[in-house]
Design a protein around this motif. Sequence first.
Motif, short mmCIF file in Angstrom:
data_model
loop_
_atom_site.label_atom_id
_atom_site.label_comp_id
_atom_site.label_asym_id
_atom_site.label_seq_id
_atom_site.Cartn_x
_atom_site.Cartn_y
_atom_site.Cartn_z
N ARG A 15 0.84 -1.19 0.00
CA ARG A 15 0.00 0.00 0.00
C ARG A 15 0.88 1.25 0.00
NH1 ARG A 15 -2.25 -0.81 4.45
NH2 ARG A 15 -3.80 -2.31 3.69
N ARG A 16 1.94 1.22 0.81
CA ARG A 16 2.82 2.38 0.86
C ARG A 16 3.56 2.57 -0.47
NH1 ARG A 16 4.67 5.60 4.77
NH2 ARG A 16 6.71 6.58 4.53
N ARG A 17 3.95 1.48 -1.07
CA ARG A 17 4.65 1.58 -2.35
C ARG A 17 3.72 2.14 -3.44
NH1 ARG A 17 9.38 2.64 -4.52
NH2 ARG A 17 9.50 1.84 -6.67
N MET A 58 2.02 9.33 -5.91
CA MET A 58 2.44 10.71 -5.67
C MET A 58 3.59 11.13 -6.58
SD MET A 58 0.27 11.63 -3.50
CE MET A 58 0.95 13.26 -3.14
N GLN A 59 4.48 10.23 -6.86
CA GLN A 59 5.58 10.55 -7.79
C GLN A 59 5.05 10.87 -9.18
OE1 GLN A 59 8.44 7.43 -8.15
NE2 GLN A 59 9.73 8.55 -9.62
N GLN A 60 4.07 10.12 -9.59
CA GLN A 60 3.49 10.35 -10.91
C GLN A 60 2.73 11.67 -10.96
OE1 GLN A 60 0.97 7.21 -12.19
NE2 GLN A 60 0.59 8.11 -14.24
N VAL A 61 2.05 12.01 -9.83
CA VAL A 61 1.28 13.25 -9.80
C VAL A 61 2.19 14.47 -9.73
CG1 VAL A 61 -0.38 14.60 -8.44
CG2 VAL A 61 -0.78 12.16 -8.85
N PHE A 62 3.15 14.44 -8.78
CA PHE A 62 4.01 15.61 -8.58
C PHE A 62 5.03 15.81 -9.70
CE2 PHE A 62 2.88 15.06 -3.95
CZ PHE A 62 2.15 16.21 -3.86
N SER A 63 5.30 14.77 -10.45
CA SER A 63 6.30 14.93 -11.51
C SER A 63 5.81 15.83 -12.63
CB SER A 63 6.68 13.55 -12.07
OG SER A 63 5.55 12.93 -12.67
N ASN A 64 4.52 16.07 -12.74
CA ASN A 64 3.97 16.87 -13.83
C ASN A 64 3.42 18.22 -13.35
OD1 ASN A 64 4.46 14.80 -15.69
ND2 ASN A 64 2.54 13.78 -15.16
#
Length: 374
Positions: free
Chosen positions: A322-324, A330-336
């Motif tokens: 779940r944490r992964r 979040m990485q996918q959201v914040f990267s853009n």
Amino acid sequence: MPWSNQSGGGGWKGGGGGPWGPRPGSPGQQPDLEEILRRGQDRIRQAIPGGGMSGPFTILIGVVLAALIGFFGFTVRVNPDELGIVLRFGEYVRQLPPGLNFRWPYPIEQVELPKVTRMNRSEIGMRGSTEVRDATTTIRDVPEESLMLTGDENIVDIDFVVFWLISNAPDYLFNIQNPERTVKDVAESAMREIVGESDIEPILTAARAQTETSVQQLIQRILDSYGAGIRVVQVQLQKVDPPSQVIDAFRDVQAARADQERLQNEAQAYANRVVPEARGEAERILQSAQGYRDQVIAEAKGEADRFLNVLEEYHKAPDVTRRRIFIDTMQQVFSNTDKIIIDEKGGSSVVPYLPLNELQRRTPPPATQEGAQP
């Protein structure tokens, strides 16, 4: 074999042709021997002073004259383009090759010399005359020979030439009376028969070569049935036109047919170019769709396999998984997105400010419509 004279009859003494004597001007005709001897004696008497001749001299002159008479009386010269046909008392007996040949003197034997290698030419529908001074050729039309009726009841004006050779000299001399006139009449008759079985349009356009071949074969068959001893080498059409009164209308019709054929050829060429291009474009679209389908299916299968792999790992360690998933999301959201990170432990070192410069920027007025008053 029946005898036929090519240039008129006549008896032996009349100098006529046929079995009764050589034709006038024939190479086989011999002068009068008594006349030759009399003239020779007169010349010798004039050359000798006193007009008298001694015995030995007279004998010598006689021997020389006898040798000359024997040589010219028993030999005949056949030119390279000729063939000697020997007639003995009017009956054909043998042939002589080119060169000097022996034969019995006239009136026992006479020799006909047809030119067997010369290319003969017969003109039908026209007569050609060559001017020697300026080396020009004028053509005179003969409408009674050239005007013919076609199978579709049209009149066509045809001038043509027949080229022929002598293939059998005895048949050529004895089976037909006037070979040149016979070839001309047979050629005109054959052309009228072939034209009468054809329409005018093919004769004027695409069937000229076929007409020449058909006429040549028909002429040859007729001459062979006559036993003429003639071989037709070629039939050559010189002019194939409608009558002069309607030639302009026929030319308009031919021009219209030519335009029709040209347009059909252009349309066929356009179709030959466009259809392959359309087929290629269709094939390209089909292949592109097939590739896109394969790509989507492969991606869907990959996503399904990835989800199944994640689900399997989740069952093994739910918290870690779940944490992964959260971190990856979040990485996918914040990267853009643009982001500012402020550390809460930093205290009041960060001072918020109001961007007055950005607020003072005025939005440009909208563009006026074309034709509107300012």
